[in-house]
Write a protein that holds these residues in place. Structure first.
Motif, mmCIF file in Angstrom:
data_model
loop_
_atom_site.group_PDB
_atom_site.id
_atom_site.type_symbol
_atom_site.label_atom_id
_atom_site.label_comp_id
_atom_site.label_asym_id
_atom_site.label_seq_id
_atom_site.Cartn_x
_atom_site.Cartn_y
_atom_site.Cartn_z
ATOM 1 N N GLU A 84 0.842 -1.198 0.000
ATOM 2 C CA GLU A 84 0.000 0.000 0.000
ATOM 3 C C GLU A 84 0.881 1.254 0.000
ATOM 4 O OE1 GLU A 84 -2.434 2.314 -0.757
ATOM 5 O OE2 GLU A 84 -3.440 0.407 -0.362
ATOM 6 N N ARG A 85 1.132 1.790 -1.163
ATOM 7 C CA ARG A 85 1.986 2.957 -1.302
ATOM 8 C C ARG A 85 1.192 4.262 -1.299
ATOM 9 N NH1 ARG A 85 7.135 1.584 -3.009
ATOM 10 N NH2 ARG A 85 7.391 -0.589 -3.656
ATOM 11 N N LYS A 86 -0.092 4.188 -1.687
ATOM 12 C CA LYS A 86 -0.867 5.407 -1.873
ATOM 13 C C LYS A 86 -1.410 5.943 -0.556
ATOM 14 C CE LYS A 86 -4.919 7.223 -4.308
ATOM 15 N NZ LYS A 86 -6.047 6.912 -5.208
ATOM 16 N N LEU A 87 -2.020 5.066 0.244
ATOM 17 C CA LEU A 87 -2.709 5.536 1.441
ATOM 18 C C LEU A 87 -1.841 5.515 2.701
ATOM 19 C CD1 LEU A 87 -6.206 3.847 0.994
ATOM 20 C CD2 LEU A 87 -5.451 6.111 0.240
ATOM 21 N N LEU A 88 -0.868 4.606 2.760
ATOM 22 C CA LEU A 88 -0.097 4.447 3.990
ATOM 23 C C LEU A 88 0.893 5.613 4.137
ATOM 24 C CD1 LEU A 88 0.522 2.737 6.461
ATOM 25 C CD2 LEU A 88 2.182 1.461 5.087
ATOM 26 N N LYS A 89 0.641 6.458 5.116
ATOM 27 C CA LYS A 89 1.492 7.630 5.332
ATOM 28 C C LYS A 89 2.657 7.298 6.246
ATOM 29 C CE LYS A 89 1.197 12.454 6.807
ATOM 30 N NZ LYS A 89 0.296 13.519 7.312
ATOM 31 N N SER A 90 2.395 6.552 7.292
ATOM 32 C CA SER A 90 3.474 6.147 8.206
ATOM 33 C C SER A 90 3.060 4.901 8.954
ATOM 34 C CB SER A 90 3.812 7.270 9.187
ATOM 35 O OG SER A 90 2.725 7.529 10.057
ATOM 36 N N LEU A 91 4.074 4.202 9.458
ATOM 37 C CA LEU A 91 3.872 2.966 10.196
ATOM 38 C C LEU A 91 4.849 2.960 11.352
ATOM 39 C CD1 LEU A 91 2.677 0.081 10.484
ATOM 40 C CD2 LEU A 91 4.441 -0.701 8.885
ATOM 41 N N ASN A 92 4.332 2.665 12.541
ATOM 42 C CA ASN A 92 5.196 2.758 13.717
ATOM 43 C C ASN A 92 4.871 1.642 14.691
ATOM 44 O OD1 ASN A 92 7.094 3.987 15.514
ATOM 45 N ND2 ASN A 92 5.369 4.794 16.692
ATOM 46 N N VAL A 93 5.889 1.179 15.389
ATOM 47 C CA VAL A 93 5.683 0.229 16.476
ATOM 48 C C VAL A 93 5.753 1.012 17.781
ATOM 49 C CG1 VAL A 93 8.138 -0.396 16.436
ATOM 50 C CG2 VAL A 93 6.513 -1.866 17.607
ATOM 51 N N PHE A 94 4.684 0.970 18.563
ATOM 52 C CA PHE A 94 4.666 1.779 19.781
ATOM 53 C C PHE A 94 4.698 0.936 21.046
ATOM 54 C CE2 PHE A 94 0.202 1.261 18.527
ATOM 55 C CZ PHE A 94 -0.401 0.836 19.690
ATOM 56 N N ASP A 95 4.723 -0.385 20.890
ATOM 57 C CA ASP A 95 4.868 -1.219 22.086
ATOM 58 C C ASP A 95 5.364 -2.594 21.660
ATOM 59 O OD1 ASP A 95 4.898 -1.975 24.664
ATOM 60 O OD2 ASP A 95 2.723 -1.899 24.991
ATOM 61 N N VAL A 96 6.199 -3.196 22.509
ATOM 62 C CA VAL A 96 6.719 -4.549 22.282
ATOM 63 C C VAL A 96 6.560 -5.314 23.592
ATOM 64 C CG1 VAL A 96 8.714 -5.946 21.653
ATOM 65 C CG2 VAL A 96 8.377 -3.704 20.586
ATOM 66 N N TYR A 97 6.087 -6.563 23.480
ATOM 67 C CA TYR A 97 5.904 -7.372 24.686
ATOM 68 C C TYR A 97 6.507 -8.744 24.469
ATOM 69 C CZ TYR A 97 3.745 -10.234 28.306
ATOM 70 O OH TYR A 97 3.538 -11.095 29.337
ATOM 71 N N GLU A 98 7.215 -9.218 25.466
ATOM 72 C CA GLU A 98 7.722 -10.594 25.506
ATOM 73 C C GLU A 98 7.453 -11.134 26.904
ATOM 74 O OE1 GLU A 98 11.776 -10.975 24.303
ATOM 75 O OE2 GLU A 98 11.529 -9.788 22.476
ATOM 76 N N GLY A 99 6.939 -12.369 27.003
ATOM 77 C CA GLY A 99 6.646 -12.936 28.314
ATOM 78 C C GLY A 99 6.088 -14.334 28.206
ATOM 79 N N GLU A 100 5.813 -14.922 29.367
ATOM 80 C CA GLU A 100 5.346 -16.302 29.424
ATOM 81 C C GLU A 100 3.978 -16.482 28.778
ATOM 82 O OE1 GLU A 100 5.387 -17.474 33.446
ATOM 83 O OE2 GLU A 100 7.582 -17.363 33.661
ATOM 84 N N ASN A 101 3.169 -15.429 28.764
ATOM 85 C CA ASN A 101 1.805 -15.535 28.254
ATOM 86 C C ASN A 101 1.741 -15.837 26.764
ATOM 87 O OD1 ASN A 101 0.706 -15.009 30.788
ATOM 88 N ND2 ASN A 101 0.748 -12.798 30.453
ATOM 89 N N ILE A 102 2.802 -15.545 26.040
ATOM 90 C CA ILE A 102 2.766 -15.775 24.591
ATOM 91 C C ILE A 102 3.817 -16.791 24.150
ATOM 92 C CG2 ILE A 102 1.826 -13.494 24.054
ATOM 93 C CD1 ILE A 102 4.630 -12.568 23.377
ATOM 94 N N GLY A 103 4.556 -17.368 25.073
ATOM 95 C CA GLY A 103 5.526 -18.389 24.723
ATOM 96 C C GLY A 103 6.943 -17.842 24.632
ATOM 97 N N PRO A 104 7.916 -18.723 24.837
ATOM 98 C CA PRO A 104 9.305 -18.268 24.889
ATOM 99 C C PRO A 104 9.862 -17.815 23.545
ATOM 100 C CG PRO A 104 9.194 -20.667 24.985
ATOM 101 C CD PRO A 104 7.779 -20.179 25.073
ATOM 102 N N ASP A 105 9.324 -18.272 22.433
ATOM 103 C CA ASP A 105 9.857 -17.939 21.112
ATOM 104 C C ASP A 105 9.009 -16.895 20.388
ATOM 105 O OD1 ASP A 105 11.870 -19.809 21.477
ATOM 106 O OD2 ASP A 105 10.624 -21.444 20.681
#
Length: 842
Positions: A746-767
Motif C-alpha cells: 500500500e503505497r498510496k494511502l499508507l502515510k506512516s507505520l510505527n511500532v509503539f509497544d513490544v511485549y515478551e513474556g510467558e503468556n505468549i511463549g518463549p519464542d
C-alpha cells in the motif's frame, strides 16, 4: 610577514600607511592588517611637563608629601606624592587626570581624582617604571629642560612610534620577503628610484684570523661566502636597531645577532654568526653527517640528524649548525665572544625544505631558503652586515672574503610577444610602459623587435620563468583595477559550481550533530598495527604500512576510525569526563587486490559516532538515564533524514568490533552503516571499563545519495486515520520486515507505520513476541471510509499469512500486563490458532 613603515620609508618615499596598504594589495602583496607600534606603550599620552611649586609634609602620613604643581593650567594642581626625592623647583613628569599609564610591570591603570589620607590629589608625579621608561623606582624623574610647563612629555622623550604592516605573502613571492623586496615592487609602481643600503668593502685590516671553507656537498650548497672579524664587543644593540626589530615582532638579543636579523629582514638574505673560537681546526666544512648523528640546537634540544640534513661543521666534522635552518647551542655568539665568523650562503631549496619539515623547525631563515633566495646577493648582504657590525660592535676584519661559487646561477631567458601581452591583458598597453615596468622590476629587455623581445629575469625571481609570468608582472603593476571590462565579456567559460558542495554538506551536518551535544574530533591517520590484529575483517595483507615510520606505534594507516576514537574516549575518561559524545569525519586506508606487488592503495571517508555515559546531565526530576543503543540509532536515523536518504534495510550486524548492533543496507545490498555496542576486545585494548556505543557510516556513499531539493506540497484537506494492530510473531521476525511488506502493498494511502509497544513474556511463549503497530492512512482526494481502510489491513494480513475475519470460538489473546507508557490498540484484537493468525475487528 611583517614590514615596518618607517624602515621601508628609508628606501623610498611613501604615502600614508592606509594608502600604502591599498597599493601593496593591488600589487599582489595582500595587506592583512596595519597596526600602530609604540616602543613605549601609550606613547606617554596624557603626560605633561610640570614644575613643583610647593612641597610640604603630609599632615596625616609620614612618608607622603603634599605638593602643588604647575602643569600649564590656570591654577596649580594639588598632588600627593610618595617619592622621597620630590622637592620644590623641580621639573617633573606629571600624569594628568584621565591619563592611562602603562607601567613596566603590571596592568595599565587610569589616573583619577582622589583623596589620599584626607588630602586632594589631582594627578601623579611619575617615576620611570610607572610610565614604561625603565625599571627603576628609586624616585620620581627630575628633568633638566627649558620646555614650558604643560608641554606634552612626548616632546621631551620623543618615544618611537611606527606602523607594522602585515602582508599575507604567497609562497611564490620569495623575492618580496624583505623590506628591500617590497621597495622594489613600489619602485616599479611609482616609477622612481631607491635609496640603496650602504655597504663596506671587505678587506683585512686587523690581526690575521683565517678560516678556510670546504664545500663537500656542492649540490646542496651552491654558494658559500664568509669573513672573520676580531676584537668585537658584544652587548645590547642601539635603540634604533632594537626599535626596528621590535616593530616587526622580533626580540633583540645582542648587537651581532640583531644585525644578522636586521639584514635578513632588510635584504631577504639569511646570515649566521659563529663564535670563531669554537671552529676547531680553523676550517668550515659544508657537508652531511651520518644518519642518526645527535646534534644539540640553539633551543637546547637534542635532535637526531637525517642523512640528507646539510650541516655546517668544523674541521673535526663536529656540527656547528643545521645549514639554513637553526644554529647550534655551543657555536653561537654570546656576551664573551670577541671573534666572529660571519656566514652568507645560497642553499638548495629542496634540501632546506626537507630538513625543516623533518625536524619541525620553521625559522625566518628556512622560510626564505626553502622558497629561494638571491644567489647573486650573498656577498652584498655580507658586506652590509660587516659595515653595521663595525659601526655598532667595533672590531676589525681579520681575513679576506671567502666566496665559493663554482657554478654561477644564471638568469631565466625566454621570449615575450606583444601580441600575447595584449591578448592576455585584454588591452593594448604602450610598449614604452611595458619596457620601463620590466626595467623597474630589474628584468632586462633584449633583442626587441616589432613582434616582441627577449627577457633576462634575475634568478631571485623564481616565480617568473615563462611568458605568462612576465605578462602577470606587467598587469599587476599597471593595476588590475585599471583594466576595462569589455562589452562582450562573458562568463560562459567558467566551470559550473558542483551541485553538491561536499564541504558545505559536511559543515551543515556537523552543526546538527553539535546541536545534539556531540563534539567533533580530528585524529591522526597513523595508528598502531596491533589494533588491526583485534579485528578479523582487517587482515594484515590489507594494511598500508609506512616506510619512514615516525615510531612503531604509528606504523600503519588506520583501517577503521574505531580505535582512534576510543583513544580519545580513554583520554577523557581517565580525566573523569564520563558523559561523552564524539563524532569524526576521517579517512580509512587499505590495499586493494590479491597479487603481491600489484595491489592498489585505496582510501575512503567515513563518519564515526561515539556515545558513552548518561543520556543527559543528571537532574533531580529525571534522575540518571544511561545512554543506550536506541539513542545512537536515533542519531543515525536523523543523519539519514538530513541526507534525504531513501528507506534502508536493516539486519543484525556482523562486525567483530560490535557485541551487538544493526547493519544498514540499501536496496542493492550495499552497506551504508553499522551501529552497535563496542565489543569487549577493543575496549580492553584501550583499558576502557564502561560501555561504548559506536556508529560507522560510509560518508562518501551518503554524499553520493544526497538530495538537496526540498519538496513542498499543500496540506491535505482530508483527515488522516489511525488504525492500531496487535501482532504476535516469532522472535526472528523484525519490524523492518513488517514495515517493508506494508509499504510494498500500500503505497498510496499508507502515510506512516510505527511500532509503539513490544511485549515478551510467558503468556505468549518463549519464542514469541508481540508488536503493537500504528498505521496512519490518508487520502488527499477524499475522506477515508471503513471499507477503504480495511483493504490495506487485509492485504497486510494476507502477506503475513494471517486471516482477517470473525474469531468464531477463538477468544482474543491476553498478553499480560503492559507498560503504562504505551498500550496495544483497542480496535483490533489478535489470536494465534495452530494454523495461523486470526484477527477480529471490535
Amino acid at each position: 610577514m611583517k614590514i615596518s613603515y618607517h624602515w621601508l620609508q628609508s628606501y623610498i618615499a611613501l604615502p600614508d600607511p592606509e594608502t600604502l596598504g591599498a597599493q601593496l594589495t593591488a600589487l599582489g602583496l595582500e595587506v592583512e592588517g596595519i597596526e600602530k607600534f609604540e616602543a613605549i606603550p601609550g606613547s606617554l599620552a596624557g603626560l605633561v611637563i610640570g614644575e613643583v611649586l610647593t612641597c610640604e609634609a603630609h599632615p596625616n602620613a609620614d612618608k607622603l608629601r603634599k605638593t602643588t604643581v604647575d602643569i600649564g593650567q590656570e591654577a596649580p594642581v594639588p598632588i600627593v606624592c610618595g617619592a622621597a626625592n620630590v622637592a620644590a623647583g623641580q621639573k617633573v613628569v606629571v600624569a594628568t587626570v584621565g591619563a592611562t599609564l602603562y607601567p613596566s610591570q603590571g596592568e595599565p591603570f587610569e589616573i583619577k581624582k582622589a583623596k589620599i589620607r584626607g588630602e586632594a590629589s589631582e594627578g601623579m608625579i611619575c617615576a620611570e617604571d610607572e610610565i614604561g621608561l625603565g625599571t627603576s623606582h628609586a624616585g620620581i624623574i627630575v628633568l633638566d629642560t627649558d620646555l614650558p610647563n604643560g608641554r606634552p612629555a612626548a616632546d621631551y622623550f620623543q618615544p618611537y612610534t611606527d606602523y607594522t604592516i602585515e602582508i599575507g605573502l604567497t609562497p611564490n613571492r620569495a623575492d618580496a620577503a624583505s623590506h628591500w623586496g617590497v621597495a622594489r615592487d613600489l619602485k616599479a609602481l611609482y616609477q622612481t628610484s631607491l635609496c640603496r643600503p650602504e655597504v663596506a668593502d671587505i678587506q683585512a685590516s686587523g690581526p690575521d684570523l683565517p678560516i678556510s671553507v670546504v664545500v663537500e656537498n656542492p649540490e646542496a650548497c651552491l654558494r658559500y661566502a664568509g669573513v672573520c672579524l676580531t676584537g668585537l664587543k658584544v652587548g645590547p644593540s642601539p635603540e634604533w636597531l632594537q626599535n626596528r626589530l621590535k616593530a616587526i615582532g622580533l626580540r633583540p638579543i645582542n648587537n651581532v645577532v640583531d644585525i644578522t636579523n636586521f639584514v635578513l629582514h632588510e635584504l631577504g638574505q639569511p646570515l649566521h654568526a659563529f663564535d670563531a673560537d669554537q671552529i676547531k681546526g680553523g676550517r668550515i666544512r659544508v657537508k652531511t653527517l651520518a644518519e642518526g648523528t645527535e646534534f644539540t640546537t640553539l633551543d637546547a634540544v637534542k635532535r637526531k640528524l637525517g642523512g640528507q640534513d646539510l650541516m655546517i661543521c668544523d674541521d673535526s666534522s663536529q656540527g656547528l649548525c643545521i645549514a639554513g635552518v637553526f644554529g647550534g647551542l655551543h657555536s653561537g655568539v654570546h656576551e664573551g665572544t670577541q671573534n666572529v665568523f660571519l656566514e652568507s650562503a645560497y642553499f638548495d631549496p629542496g634540501y632546506i625544505r626537507r630538513t625543516s619539515q623533518r625536524h619541525g623547525l620553521k625559522t625566518d631563515a628556512s622560510f626564505r631558503f626553502e622558497r629561494g633566495t638571491d644567489p647573486n646577493g650573498v656577498v652584498f648582504a655580507l658586506q652590509r652586515a660587516v659595515l653595521l657590525i663595525q659601526e655598532i660592535a667595533g672590531g676589525s676584519i681579520a681575513s679576506g672574503l671567502v666566496d665559493i661559487y663554482p657554478q654561477p646561477v644564471g638568469p631565466f631567458v625566454f621570449p615575450v610577444r606583444y601580441r600575447q601581452i595584449d591578448r592576455l591583458i585584454g588591452k593594448n598597453l604602450d610598449h614604452h610602459f611595458i619596457k620601463e615596468t620590466l626595467k623597474a622590476l630589474e628584468i632586462e629587455v633584449q633583442n626587441e623587435s616589432e613582434a616582441g623581445f627577449t627577457v633576462q629575469v634575475p634568478p631571485y625571481r623564481v616565480d617568473v620563468q615563462r611568458e605568462a609570468d612576465i605578462i602577470e608582472e606587467i598587469a599587476r603593476v599597471y593595476g588590475y583595477d585599471q583594466l576595462e571590462v569589455g562589452q562582450y565579456l562573458g562568463a560562459g567559460y567558467l566551470a559550473e559550481f558542483p551541485e553538491k558542495d561536499a564541504h558545505k554538506i559536511q559543515f551543515q551536518l556537523s552543526q546538527s550533530l553539535a546541536a545534539l551535544g556531540y563534539t567533533e574530533m580530528m585524529n591522526n591517520s597513523l595508528t598502531k598495527p596491533e589494533y588491526a590484529d583485534l579485528l578479523p575483517e582487517h587482515p594484515a595483507q590489507k594494511r598500508v604500512e609506512i616506510l619512514n615510520k615516525l615510531s612503531e606505534e604509528l606504523g600503519v594507516m588506520r583501517q577503521t576510525l574505531l580505535f582512534s576514537g576510543l583513544e580519545v574516549l580513554a583520554y577523557n575518561l581517565n580525566r573523569r569526563q564520563t558523559d561523552l559524545k564524539f563524532f569524526e569525519f576521517g579517512k580509512i586506508y587499505f590495499r586493494e587486490g590479491e597479487n603481491p606487488g600489484l595491489e592498489k592503495f585505496g582510501e575512503r571517508t567515513r563518519l564515526a559516532l561515539f556515545l558513552t555515559g548518561l543520556r543527559q546531565e543528571e537532574h533531580w526530576r529525571l534522575g540518571r538515564q544511561k545512554s543506550d543503543f536506541y539513542d545512537l540509532a536515533q542519531v543515525v536515523a536523523l543523519i539519514f533524514q538530513k541526507m534525504n536518504l531513501p528507506l534502508v534495510q536493516m539486519e543484525p550486524s556482523n562486525f567483530s568490533s560490535l557485541a551487538y548492533g544493526l547493519r544498514y543496507l540499501d536496496k542493492k545490498g550495499q552497506e551504508i552503516a553499522q551501529v552497535g555496542k563496542v565489543a569487549p576486545a577493543p575496549l580492553k585494548a584501550l583499558d576502557i571499563k564502561v560501555p561504548v556505543l559506536y556508529a560507522d557510516l560510509d560518508w562518501e556513499y551518503l554524499l553520493q545519495q544526497y538530495q538537496s531539493g526540498v519538496k513542498f506540497e499543500e496540506i491535505s484537506k482530508f483527515p488522516e486515520v489511525r488504525r492500531d494492530l496487535s501482532l504476535v510473531l516469532d522472535k526472528s521476525v523484525a519490524f523492518q520486515t513488517i514495515a517493508q511488506l506494508a509499504r510494498d502493498k500500500e503505497r498510496k494511502l499508507l502515510k506512516s507505520l510505527n511500532v509503539f509497544d513490544v511485549y515478551e513474556g510467558e503468556n505468549i511463549g518463549p519464542d514469541k513476541k508481540a508488536y503493537a503497530l500504528s498505521f496512519i492512512l490518508e487520502d488527499k482526494t477524499q475522506t477515508l471510509t471503513d471499507k477503504v481502510i480495511e483493504k490495506p489491513c487485509k492485504s497486510s494480513c494476507r502477506l503475513l499469512k494471517m486471516n482477517w475475519g470473525p474469531l468464531s470460538e477463538n477468544k482474543p489473546l491476553n498478553c499480560g500486563p503492559r507498560p503504562q507508557t504505551a498500550g496495544f490498540g483497542s480496535n483490533i484484537s489478535l489470536q494465534i490458532p495452530k494454523k495461523g493468525l486470526l484477527l477480529q475487528k471490535n
